[in-house]
Enzyme design. Structure first.
Site, PDB file in Angstrom:
ATOM      1  N   GLY A 110      -5.429   5.193  12.559  1.00  0.00           N
ATOM      2  CA  GLY A 110      -4.013   4.784  12.140  1.00  0.00           C
ATOM      3  C   GLY A 110      -3.498   4.953  10.556  1.00  0.00           C
ATOM      4  O   GLY A 110      -4.755   4.716   9.754  1.00  0.00           O
ATOM      5  N   GLN A 157       0.132   1.187   2.682  1.00  0.00           N
ATOM      6  CA  GLN A 157      -1.136   2.357   2.158  1.00  0.00           C
ATOM      7  C   GLN A 157      -1.078   2.546   1.709  1.00  0.00           C
ATOM      8  O   GLN A 157      -2.369   3.434   1.027  1.00  0.00           O
ATOM      9  CB  GLN A 157      -2.073   2.568   3.479  1.00  0.00           C
ATOM     10  N   CYS A 195     -10.486  -0.358   8.207  1.00  0.00           N
ATOM     11  CA  CYS A 195      -9.563   0.386   8.643  1.00  0.00           C
ATOM     12  C   CYS A 195      -9.606   1.320   6.166  1.00  0.00           C
ATOM     13  O   CYS A 195     -10.267   0.560   5.951  1.00  0.00           O
ATOM     14  CB  CYS A 195      -9.047  -1.117   7.288  1.00  0.00           C
ATOM     15  N   LEU A 196      -8.869   2.209   6.002  1.00  0.00           N
ATOM     16  CA  LEU A 196      -8.897   2.786   5.067  1.00  0.00           C
ATOM     17  C   LEU A 196      -8.613   1.808   4.300  1.00  0.00           C
ATOM     18  O   LEU A 196      -9.234   2.306   3.143  1.00  0.00           O
ATOM     19  CB  LEU A 196      -7.920   4.142   5.547  1.00  0.00           C
ATOM     20  N   HIS A 256      -3.502  -3.518  14.598  1.00  0.00           N
ATOM     21  CA  HIS A 256      -3.515  -3.127  13.461  1.00  0.00           C
ATOM     22  C   HIS A 256      -2.651  -2.688  12.650  1.00  0.00           C
ATOM     23  O   HIS A 256      -2.750  -3.272  11.184  1.00  0.00           O
ATOM     24  CB  HIS A 256      -5.086  -2.120  13.402  1.00  0.00           C
ATOM     25  N   GLU A 257      -1.892  -1.515  12.878  1.00  0.00           N
ATOM     26  CA  GLU A 257      -1.001  -1.149  11.657  1.00  0.00           C
ATOM     27  C   GLU A 257      -0.269  -1.868  11.376  1.00  0.00           C
ATOM     28  O   GLU A 257       1.385  -2.264  10.210  1.00  0.00           O
ATOM     29  CB  GLU A 257      -0.417   0.259  11.965  1.00  0.00           C
ATOM     30  N   HIS A 293      -0.178  -4.491   9.574  1.00  0.00           N
ATOM     31  CA  HIS A 293      -0.318  -3.993   7.821  1.00  0.00           C
ATOM     32  C   HIS A 293       1.527  -4.180   7.421  1.00  0.00           C
ATOM     33  O   HIS A 293       1.359  -4.263   6.063  1.00  0.00           O
ATOM     34  CB  HIS A 293       0.094  -2.754   7.164  1.00  0.00           C
TER      35      HIS A 293
HETATM   36 NI    NI Z   1      -6.061  -0.832   8.089  1.00  0.00          NI
END
Ligand code: NI
Length: 184
Positions: free
Chosen positions: A45, A50, A98-99, A140-141, A144
């Site tokens: 995701g 991000q 998480c990236l 999660h996304e 963000h």
């Molecule tokens: Ni993330």
């Protein structure tokens, strides 16, 4: 093209994002580039903040987990202006990463399923029940988009234990095997 992914410590990651308006310029290209960026960094995701765009746009692909759950086989989604309007009472624990927070993986409690309204990349409205891994990624996304990172959802104890790592990360001390960027 792929974008570098913004890392923890970058102030804009904590900023709530703006809705995507109709006739958003070059939306299709942005969506393509976000998928490309996500796959290049082995993510499931990715949220627009991000990559430094504070707009309410998420891409996700849960099909990597389809072996364990056939329902996830075609679970590739673009969520524009998503809104979670109902969640299960039951919460489940699942390991997340998480990236934007490279090298940290922690168990997080979240509702098992969510009902979400969103627009797809054609700006067609959808109302969908997401469960299991797909619900996990979506929550999660969507966090963000509010400027919330998963590490903020940990217990006070876990947060305290991670404090040193996170503070180093925010000073640029981290390793990632994909393209990243940090503004401080
Ligand atoms: Ni993330």
């Amino acid at each position: 093209m792929t974008f570098p992914i913004l890392v923890y410590g970058t102030p804009s990651l904590k900023k709530p994002s703006e809705p995507v308006g109709e006739n958003f310029p070059e939306l299709a290209q942005l969506v393509d580039d976000m998928f490309e960026t996500m796959y290049a960094s082995d993510g499931v995701g990715l949220a627009a903040p991000q990559i430094g765009r504070n707009i309410r746009l998420v891409v996700l692909d849960a099909s990597a987990a389809a072996e364990g759950d056939q329902k996830l086989k075609d679970c590739k989604r673009v969520l524009i202006n998503p809104e979670i309007y109902e969640t299960s009472d039951d919460e489940v624990l699942m390991n997340e990463g998480c990236l934007s927070v490279p090298g940290i993986h922690e168990d997080v409690y979240r509702p098992e399923w969510v009902r979400v309204r969103y627009l797809d990349e054609q700006m067609t409205p959808h109302d969908e029940l997401l469960e299991g891994f797909a619900a996990r990624i979506a929550q999660h996304e969507i966090d963000h988009l509010e400027g919330t990172l998963f590490v903020e959802r940990l217990s006070a104890l876990r947060k305290t234990l991670l404090q040193g790592k996170l503070s180093s990360m925010s000073k640029g001390k981290y390793k990632a095997d994909y393209k990243t960027r940090q503004n401080r």
